[in-house]
Motif scaffolding. Structure first.
Motif, PDB file in Angstrom:
ATOM      1  N   HIS A   3       0.919  -1.115  -0.039  1.00  0.00           N
ATOM      2  CA  HIS A   3       0.053   0.065  -0.019  1.00  0.00           C
ATOM      3  C   HIS A   3       0.855   1.324  -0.059  1.00  0.00           C
ATOM      4  O   HIS A   3       1.895   1.232   0.602  1.00  0.00           O
ATOM      5  CB  HIS A   3      -0.988  -0.172   1.214  1.00  0.00           C
ATOM      6  N   ALA A   4       0.441   2.063  -0.716  1.00  0.00           N
ATOM      7  CA  ALA A   4       1.077   3.660  -0.637  1.00  0.00           C
ATOM      8  C   ALA A   4       0.353   4.571   0.160  1.00  0.00           C
ATOM      9  O   ALA A   4      -0.978   4.631   0.036  1.00  0.00           O
ATOM     10  CB  ALA A   4       1.404   4.222  -2.005  1.00  0.00           C
ATOM     11  N   ILE A   5       0.715   4.954   1.196  1.00  0.00           N
ATOM     12  CA  ILE A   5      -0.069   5.935   2.076  1.00  0.00           C
ATOM     13  C   ILE A   5       0.788   7.511   1.520  1.00  0.00           C
ATOM     14  O   ILE A   5       1.933   7.750   1.606  1.00  0.00           O
ATOM     15  CB  ILE A   5       0.388   5.936   3.539  1.00  0.00           C
ATOM     16  N   LEU A   6      -0.079   7.985   0.983  1.00  0.00           N
ATOM     17  CA  LEU A   6       0.132   9.770   0.460  1.00  0.00           C
ATOM     18  C   LEU A   6      -0.224  10.501   1.568  1.00  0.00           C
ATOM     19  O   LEU A   6      -1.554  10.691   1.714  1.00  0.00           O
ATOM     20  CB  LEU A   6      -0.557  10.068  -0.953  1.00  0.00           C
ATOM     21  N   ILE A   7       0.636  11.150   2.070  1.00  0.00           N
ATOM     22  CA  ILE A   7       0.322  12.099   3.000  1.00  0.00           C
ATOM     23  C   ILE A   7       0.575  13.746   2.670  1.00  0.00           C
ATOM     24  O   ILE A   7       1.699  14.111   2.232  1.00  0.00           O
ATOM     25  CB  ILE A   7       1.231  11.826   4.428  1.00  0.00           C
ATOM     26  N   ASP A  25       5.992  -2.934   7.160  1.00  0.00           N
ATOM     27  CA  ASP A  25       6.661  -2.916   5.938  1.00  0.00           C
ATOM     28  C   ASP A  25       5.688  -3.240   4.773  1.00  0.00           C
ATOM     29  O   ASP A  25       6.261  -3.340   3.625  1.00  0.00           O
ATOM     30  CB  ASP A  25       7.689  -4.190   6.168  1.00  0.00           C
ATOM     31  N   ASP A  26       4.419  -3.405   4.900  1.00  0.00           N
ATOM     32  CA  ASP A  26       3.593  -3.607   3.785  1.00  0.00           C
ATOM     33  C   ASP A  26       3.176  -2.124   3.109  1.00  0.00           C
ATOM     34  O   ASP A  26       2.319  -2.360   2.562  1.00  0.00           O
ATOM     35  CB  ASP A  26       2.253  -4.419   4.195  1.00  0.00           C
ATOM     36  N   PHE A  27       3.657  -1.354   3.846  1.00  0.00           N
ATOM     37  CA  PHE A  27       3.255   0.233   3.376  1.00  0.00           C
ATOM     38  C   PHE A  27       4.534   0.986   2.949  1.00  0.00           C
ATOM     39  O   PHE A  27       5.594   0.654   3.616  1.00  0.00           O
ATOM     40  CB  PHE A  27       2.590   0.808   4.552  1.00  0.00           C
ATOM     41  N   ARG A  28       4.421   1.786   2.022  1.00  0.00           N
ATOM     42  CA  ARG A  28       5.289   2.734   1.449  1.00  0.00           C
ATOM     43  C   ARG A  28       4.531   4.248   1.723  1.00  0.00           C
ATOM     44  O   ARG A  28       3.506   4.230   1.448  1.00  0.00           O
ATOM     45  CB  ARG A  28       5.641   2.495   0.034  1.00  0.00           C
ATOM     46  N   ILE A  29       5.718   4.995   2.299  1.00  0.00           N
ATOM     47  CA  ILE A  29       4.919   6.431   2.772  1.00  0.00           C
ATOM     48  C   ILE A  29       5.360   7.426   1.807  1.00  0.00           C
ATOM     49  O   ILE A  29       6.735   7.268   1.546  1.00  0.00           O
ATOM     50  CB  ILE A  29       5.283   6.491   4.204  1.00  0.00           C
ATOM     51  N   PHE A  30       4.782   8.200   1.364  1.00  0.00           N
ATOM     52  CA  PHE A  30       5.076   9.433   0.736  1.00  0.00           C
ATOM     53  C   PHE A  30       4.532  10.591   1.112  1.00  0.00           C
ATOM     54  O   PHE A  30       3.314  10.673   1.266  1.00  0.00           O
ATOM     55  CB  PHE A  30       4.740   9.331  -0.820  1.00  0.00           C
ATOM     56  N   ILE A  31       5.334  11.557   1.392  1.00  0.00           N
ATOM     57  CA  ILE A  31       4.949  12.807   2.253  1.00  0.00           C
ATOM     58  C   ILE A  31       5.155  14.050   1.162  1.00  0.00           C
ATOM     59  O   ILE A  31       6.264  14.319   0.728  1.00  0.00           O
ATOM     60  CB  ILE A  31       5.550  12.989   3.299  1.00  0.00           C
ATOM     61  N   HIS A  32       4.158  14.813   1.014  1.00  0.00           N
ATOM     62  CA  HIS A  32       4.359  16.100   0.605  1.00  0.00           C
ATOM     63  C   HIS A  32       3.976  17.328   1.665  1.00  0.00           C
ATOM     64  O   HIS A  32       2.990  17.447   2.238  1.00  0.00           O
ATOM     65  CB  HIS A  32       3.350  16.548  -0.546  1.00  0.00           C
ATOM     66  N   TRP A  33       5.088  17.893   1.966  1.00  0.00           N
ATOM     67  CA  TRP A  33       4.929  19.075   3.012  1.00  0.00           C
ATOM     68  C   TRP A  33       4.555  20.344   2.353  1.00  0.00           C
ATOM     69  O   TRP A  33       5.470  20.647   1.226  1.00  0.00           O
ATOM     70  CB  TRP A  33       6.202  18.964   4.001  1.00  0.00           C
ATOM     71  N   ASP A  34       3.687  21.216   2.878  1.00  0.00           N
ATOM     72  CA  ASP A  34       3.345  22.069   2.104  1.00  0.00           C
ATOM     73  C   ASP A  34       4.442  23.193   1.993  1.00  0.00           C
ATOM     74  O   ASP A  34       5.329  23.546   3.177  1.00  0.00           O
ATOM     75  CB  ASP A  34       2.224  23.000   3.093  1.00  0.00           C
ATOM     76  N   ARG A  35       4.667  23.847   0.864  1.00  0.00           N
ATOM     77  CA  ARG A  35       5.822  24.632   0.694  1.00  0.00           C
ATOM     78  C   ARG A  35       5.621  25.982   1.401  1.00  0.00           C
ATOM     79  O   ARG A  35       6.755  26.602   1.881  1.00  0.00           O
ATOM     80  CB  ARG A  35       6.012  24.966  -0.867  1.00  0.00           C
ATOM     81  N   LYS A  36       4.561  26.235   1.661  1.00  0.00           N
ATOM     82  CA  LYS A  36       4.459  27.544   2.740  1.00  0.00           C
ATOM     83  C   LYS A  36       4.871  27.422   4.155  1.00  0.00           C
ATOM     84  O   LYS A  36       4.766  28.262   4.928  1.00  0.00           O
ATOM     85  CB  LYS A  36       2.905  28.081   2.629  1.00  0.00           C
ATOM     86  N   SER A  37       4.933  26.118   4.378  1.00  0.00           N
ATOM     87  CA  SER A  37       5.164  25.931   5.738  1.00  0.00           C
ATOM     88  C   SER A  37       6.654  25.357   6.094  1.00  0.00           C
ATOM     89  O   SER A  37       7.386  25.017   5.271  1.00  0.00           O
ATOM     90  CB  SER A  37       4.203  24.490   6.311  1.00  0.00           C
ATOM     91  N   LEU A  91      -4.788   8.426   0.223  1.00  0.00           N
ATOM     92  CA  LEU A  91      -4.459   9.854   0.475  1.00  0.00           C
ATOM     93  C   LEU A  91      -5.072  10.189   1.693  1.00  0.00           C
ATOM     94  O   LEU A  91      -6.225  10.021   1.674  1.00  0.00           O
ATOM     95  CB  LEU A  91      -4.953  10.421  -0.705  1.00  0.00           C
ATOM     96  N   ILE A  92      -4.111  10.753   2.643  1.00  0.00           N
ATOM     97  CA  ILE A  92      -4.486  11.288   3.969  1.00  0.00           C
ATOM     98  C   ILE A  92      -4.020  12.509   4.031  1.00  0.00           C
ATOM     99  O   ILE A  92      -2.982  13.020   3.113  1.00  0.00           O
ATOM    100  CB  ILE A  92      -4.182  10.299   4.960  1.00  0.00           C
ATOM    101  N   SER A  93      -4.224  13.461   5.032  1.00  0.00           N
ATOM    102  CA  SER A  93      -3.492  14.522   5.443  1.00  0.00           C
ATOM    103  C   SER A  93      -2.903  14.300   6.990  1.00  0.00           C
ATOM    104  O   SER A  93      -3.125  13.419   7.641  1.00  0.00           O
ATOM    105  CB  SER A  93      -4.544  15.681   5.489  1.00  0.00           C
ATOM    106  N   ASP A  94      -2.025  15.086   7.511  1.00  0.00           N
ATOM    107  CA  ASP A  94      -1.780  15.203   8.833  1.00  0.00           C
ATOM    108  C   ASP A  94      -2.782  15.601   9.717  1.00  0.00           C
ATOM    109  O   ASP A  94      -2.240  15.924  10.834  1.00  0.00           O
ATOM    110  CB  ASP A  94      -0.380  16.355   8.902  1.00  0.00           C
ATOM    111  N   ALA A  95      -4.085  15.781   9.411  1.00  0.00           N
ATOM    112  CA  ALA A  95      -5.282  15.880  10.350  1.00  0.00           C
ATOM    113  C   ALA A  95      -5.922  14.639  10.358  1.00  0.00           C
ATOM    114  O   ALA A  95      -6.925  14.778  11.174  1.00  0.00           O
ATOM    115  CB  ALA A  95      -5.850  17.133   9.729  1.00  0.00           C
ATOM    116  N   ASP A  96      -5.510  13.559   9.594  1.00  0.00           N
ATOM    117  CA  ASP A  96      -6.283  12.391   9.942  1.00  0.00           C
ATOM    118  C   ASP A  96      -5.744  11.473  10.786  1.00  0.00           C
ATOM    119  O   ASP A  96      -4.466  11.406  11.129  1.00  0.00           O
ATOM    120  CB  ASP A  96      -6.293  11.675   8.318  1.00  0.00           C
ATOM    121  N   ALA A  97      -6.524  10.656  11.266  1.00  0.00           N
ATOM    122  CA  ALA A  97      -6.062   9.698  12.190  1.00  0.00           C
ATOM    123  C   ALA A  97      -6.462   7.950  11.846  1.00  0.00           C
ATOM    124  O   ALA A  97      -7.875   8.176  11.320  1.00  0.00           O
ATOM    125  CB  ALA A  97      -6.813   9.956  13.907  1.00  0.00           C
ATOM    126  N   LEU A  98      -6.073   7.146  12.094  1.00  0.00           N
ATOM    127  CA  LEU A  98      -6.410   5.790  11.909  1.00  0.00           C
ATOM    128  C   LEU A  98      -7.400   5.383  13.139  1.00  0.00           C
ATOM    129  O   LEU A  98      -7.230   5.834  14.222  1.00  0.00           O
ATOM    130  CB  LEU A  98      -5.255   5.020  12.183  1.00  0.00           C
TER     131      LEU A  98
END
Length: 117
Positions: A3-7, A25-37, A91-98
């Motif tokens: 699974h790819a978790i896109l944050i 290990d069944d997950f690959r994590i990809f993070i985009h951090w807001d350029r304004k932050s 696709l999730i954000s840093d405001a989401d929770a499992l």
């Protein structure tokens, strides 16, 4: 099954680190951090050094309901699709929770393999 978790993130580095650590290990994590932050080099390294993090970028400014969020999402998808073993993109954000544990999450997708949600 991978699974790819896109944050898409912008403000809470410690929460993002703790969230990422919940995935195995069944997950690959990809993070985009807001350029304004602010994302310090130390913060970036703390994310990149986590074992299942494959990408940390800070390319686009992201505003709610803006084209920037679309561009960030597409960048994350592009990075995730470089890995041929990824079957699902989430696709999730840093405001989401499992709300369920990771094993329950994985069992759901094994049971429903090949279906899109």
């Amino acid at each position: 099954m991978k699974h790819a978790i896109l944050i898409i993130a912008y403000h809470n580095i410690e929460y993002v680190r703790q969230l990422v650590k919940r995935f195995d290990d069944d997950f690959r994590i990809f993070i985009h951090w807001d350029r304004k932050s602010v994302l310090t080099q130390e913060d970036r390294y703390s994310l990149e050094s986590l074992p299942n993090v494959c990408y940390v970028g800070q390319v686009f400014p992201v505003c709610w309901a803006s084209y920037g969020i679309v561009r960030a999402t597409l960048r994350l998808c592009e990075e995730a699709l470089k890995y041929g073993d990824v079957e699902y993109l989430h696709l999730i954000s840093d405001a989401d929770a499992l709300t369920k544990d990771v094993d329950t999450f994985k069992r759901f997708f094994v049971k429903n393999r090949g279906r899109n949600f």
